[in-house]
Design a protein around this motif. Structure first.
Motif, short mmCIF file in Angstrom:
data_model
loop_
_atom_site.label_atom_id
_atom_site.label_comp_id
_atom_site.label_asym_id
_atom_site.label_seq_id
_atom_site.Cartn_x
_atom_site.Cartn_y
_atom_site.Cartn_z
N ALA A 197 6.25 -37.21 -35.74
CA ALA A 197 7.59 -37.79 -35.79
C ALA A 197 8.62 -36.81 -35.25
O ALA A 197 9.54 -37.19 -34.51
CB ALA A 197 7.92 -38.18 -37.23
N VAL A 198 8.47 -35.53 -35.61
CA VAL A 198 9.37 -34.51 -35.06
C VAL A 198 9.21 -34.42 -33.55
O VAL A 198 10.19 -34.27 -32.81
CB VAL A 198 9.08 -33.15 -35.72
CG1 VAL A 198 9.82 -32.03 -35.01
CG2 VAL A 198 9.48 -33.19 -37.19
N LEU A 199 7.98 -34.53 -33.06
CA LEU A 199 7.74 -34.50 -31.62
C LEU A 199 8.49 -35.63 -30.93
O LEU A 199 9.13 -35.43 -29.88
CB LEU A 199 6.24 -34.61 -31.35
CG LEU A 199 5.83 -34.79 -29.88
CD1 LEU A 199 6.18 -33.56 -29.08
CD2 LEU A 199 4.35 -35.11 -29.78
N ILE A 200 8.43 -36.83 -31.50
CA ILE A 200 9.11 -37.98 -30.89
C ILE A 200 10.62 -37.74 -30.85
O ILE A 200 11.28 -38.03 -29.84
CB ILE A 200 8.77 -39.26 -31.68
CG1 ILE A 200 7.29 -39.60 -31.52
CG2 ILE A 200 9.64 -40.42 -31.20
CD1 ILE A 200 6.82 -40.75 -32.39
N ILE A 201 11.17 -37.20 -31.94
CA ILE A 201 12.61 -36.94 -31.98
C ILE A 201 13.01 -35.92 -30.92
O ILE A 201 14.02 -36.09 -30.21
CB ILE A 201 13.00 -36.46 -33.39
CG1 ILE A 201 12.79 -37.58 -34.41
CG2 ILE A 201 14.46 -35.99 -33.40
CD1 ILE A 201 13.00 -37.14 -35.84
N VAL A 202 12.21 -34.86 -30.78
CA VAL A 202 12.52 -33.83 -29.77
C VAL A 202 12.43 -34.42 -28.37
O VAL A 202 13.27 -34.14 -27.50
CB VAL A 202 11.58 -32.63 -29.93
CG1 VAL A 202 11.75 -31.65 -28.77
CG2 VAL A 202 11.84 -31.92 -31.25
N MET A 203 11.45 -35.27 -28.14
CA MET A 203 11.29 -35.86 -26.81
C MET A 203 12.45 -36.80 -26.48
O MET A 203 12.82 -36.96 -25.31
CB MET A 203 9.96 -36.61 -26.72
CG MET A 203 8.73 -35.71 -26.70
SD MET A 203 8.69 -34.60 -25.28
CE MET A 203 9.34 -33.10 -26.00
N LEU A 204 13.00 -37.44 -27.49
CA LEU A 204 14.15 -38.32 -27.24
C LEU A 204 15.40 -37.53 -26.90
O LEU A 204 16.27 -38.01 -26.17
CB LEU A 204 14.40 -39.20 -28.46
CG LEU A 204 13.35 -40.29 -28.75
CD1 LEU A 204 13.66 -40.99 -30.06
CD2 LEU A 204 13.32 -41.31 -27.60
N THR A 205 15.51 -36.32 -27.46
CA THR A 205 16.71 -35.52 -27.21
C THR A 205 16.54 -34.51 -26.08
O THR A 205 17.52 -34.15 -25.42
CB THR A 205 17.09 -34.77 -28.50
OG1 THR A 205 15.97 -33.96 -28.93
CG2 THR A 205 17.43 -35.76 -29.61
N ARG A 206 15.31 -34.04 -25.87
CA ARG A 206 15.04 -33.07 -24.80
C ARG A 206 13.68 -33.40 -24.19
O ARG A 206 12.66 -32.78 -24.53
CB ARG A 206 15.07 -31.65 -25.36
CG ARG A 206 14.96 -30.57 -24.29
CD ARG A 206 15.05 -29.16 -24.88
NE ARG A 206 14.78 -28.15 -23.88
CZ ARG A 206 15.67 -27.66 -23.03
NH1 ARG A 206 16.91 -28.13 -23.04
NH2 ARG A 206 15.34 -26.72 -22.16
#
Length: 458
Positions: free
Chosen positions: A437-446
């Motif tokens: 889930a953290v990976l998905i959030i990071v990919m959405l922002t960077r």
């Protein structure tokens, strides 16, 4: 050269076949599990229930620790067993410090010692305990029976113990996360280098991790080498396997102009081939080395660790550092980074691109094999161990930035630490979900990852 490669391949296949069909001679003597229960102050703990089950969860026997803290359960034959400590039978305020009251152990033709580190700490999941008033049930003045009161766990534990419980668990999980992150980093750095130089998303990289663990097991069990020598042999075999893959498959596909999507699908087929060949020859049970199976942990107060965790973590950190320094300061490292940046431009400057790519495959195979060995030292060898690690390796590579080895290392450390530390607030079964889930959030922002570069599309 071709004849030498064929001879080496035949030797490796023959050894793996030998591992699959060989039977371990059973030494005469009693087979079983045993242990001694004592807290951090070396006080012996009695009347604690221990349950032993087979690999399918079928209960074999339940015993209780004696006055001297010892317990033992005889077994009919060697194999994989589940040993569970019933924490509800521990004295008030005493818990298994590492949060693992159930262990999966491999029992050979002798008694296996199983250790449960006990400490006084607060269980964050403790439920209210029903306690009876002194003298049993009583009656009120109006004739109604008084109900027993519910006492919260923190009311039975010293406040100093309560305040120390959080840091103790957090420190243990932090160290476990760093160690796990280093294991992921060994595999992620090689995968990232392969992607950077070829553009291939290699789904068989996780099974190269399994290959390393299997080869070390073979050298240790069949050949009879000590584990430290088996590690060297497994890393050399992993490097050779990586070299053979590029020489026999990937370089030929590149020459034919095979597309990356097609090559990715082929890598899935290679992964299945390695995985089920390992299952056929080695079997589906978890197997362990002859050494370092059970070690007395180092009790450092807030942290209980085993020597093998410390040593494997240090070696992994040194190897990752050596790879990073080689990429920055050596001629081959600079050539590798040049090929990753622009293969056509690197070729025009005189760099042998195919030679660099083959070197990357060799290094990637060696690093993956080392990761497999270090993981199996702690958890044993199983045919699908690399498959379970692959998703986290991909997450580390993407999080750090596709194609950059340094980003893969940073991403792996973040993933490893987050996976373990997240169990402070979520159930352990959900720790991998939280990391992704953290990976998905990071990919959405960077989208380019932590160290990746933005690329223009279109």
């Amino acid at each position: 050269m071709r004849r030498a490669v064929m001879v080496l391949s035949a030797v490796l296949v023959g050894l793996v076949l030998g591992l699959g069909v060989s039977s371990t001679a059973q030494a005469q003597g009693e087979t079983g599990v045993k242990g001694t229960l004592k807290d951090q102050d070396d006080n012996l703990i009695s009347e604690v229930e221990i349950t032993v089950s087979d690999a399918d969860g079928n209960e074999i026997a339940t015993t209780a620790s004696a006055e001297d803290g010892t317990w033992s359960v005889p077994l009919e034959s060697p194999g994989t067993y589940l040993v569970a400590l019933d924490e509800s039978t521990l004295p008030n305020g005493l818990l298994v410090r590492n949060g693992r009251p159930q262990l999966e152990v491999e029992v050979r033709a002798s008694e296996r010692t199983v250790l449960f580190p006990l400490d006084t700490q607060l269980d964050p999941n403790a439920q209210p305990q029903e306690t009876e008033a002194p003298g049993g049930s009583d009656s009120t003045g109006d004739g109604e029976e008084e109900t027993t009161g519910a006492v919260e766990a923190e009311d039975e534990i010293d406040p100093e113990i309560e305040s120390a419980a959080g840091p103790t668990r957090a420190v243990s999980l932090l160290f476990s996360g760093i160690h796990f992150g280093l294991m992921i980093a060994l595999a992620a750095v090689g995968l990232s280098m392969v992607f950077g130089t070829t553009g291939l998303t290699n789904f068989s990289h996780g099974d190269l991790v399994t290959f390393g663990g299997v080869m070390a097991l073979m050298f240790n069990i069949i050949v009879g080498l000590p584990v430290w020598a088996a590690v060297i042999g497994a890393v050399a075999a992993g490097a050779l396997f990586g070299w053979l893959q590029d020489w026999g498959l990937w370089s030929r596909l590149r020459k034919r102009g095979t597309g990356l999507i097609t090559m990715m699908i082929i890598s899935i087929g290679v992964a299945l081939l390695i995985r089920f060949a390992t299952l056929f020859f080695v079997g589906g049970e978890r197997r362990r080395y002859d050494e370092y199976v059970g070690q007395t942990p180092w009790d450092l107060g807030w942290l209980v660790i085993t020597p093998k965790e410390v040593y494997t973590g240090l070696i992994a950190a040194l190897v990752c550092s050596a790879v990073g320094l080689a990429l920055v300061f050596t001629r081959l490292g600079k050539a590798t980074r040049a090929v990753a940046d622009n293969p056509s431009l690197a070729s025009s400057t005189g760099i042998d691109v195919n030679r660099v790519i083959r070197l990357v495959w060799t290094i990637g195979g060696a690093l993956a094999a080392l990761a497999g060995v270090f993981l199996s030292v702690n958890d044993g060898v199983k045919f699908d161990m690399g498959q379970h690690l692959l998703l986290l390796v991909f997450a580390a590579v993407v999080l750090g930035g596709l194609g950059t080895a340094f980003g893969a290392f940073i991403g792996a450390m973040l993933i490893g630490i987050f996976v373990q530390m997240s169990t402070l607030v979520i159930a352990p079964e959900l720790k991998y979900v939280g990391a992704l889930a953290v990976l998905i959030i990071v990919m959405l922002t960077r989208p380019q990852g932590i160290l990746g570069r933005r690329e223009r599309i279109g």
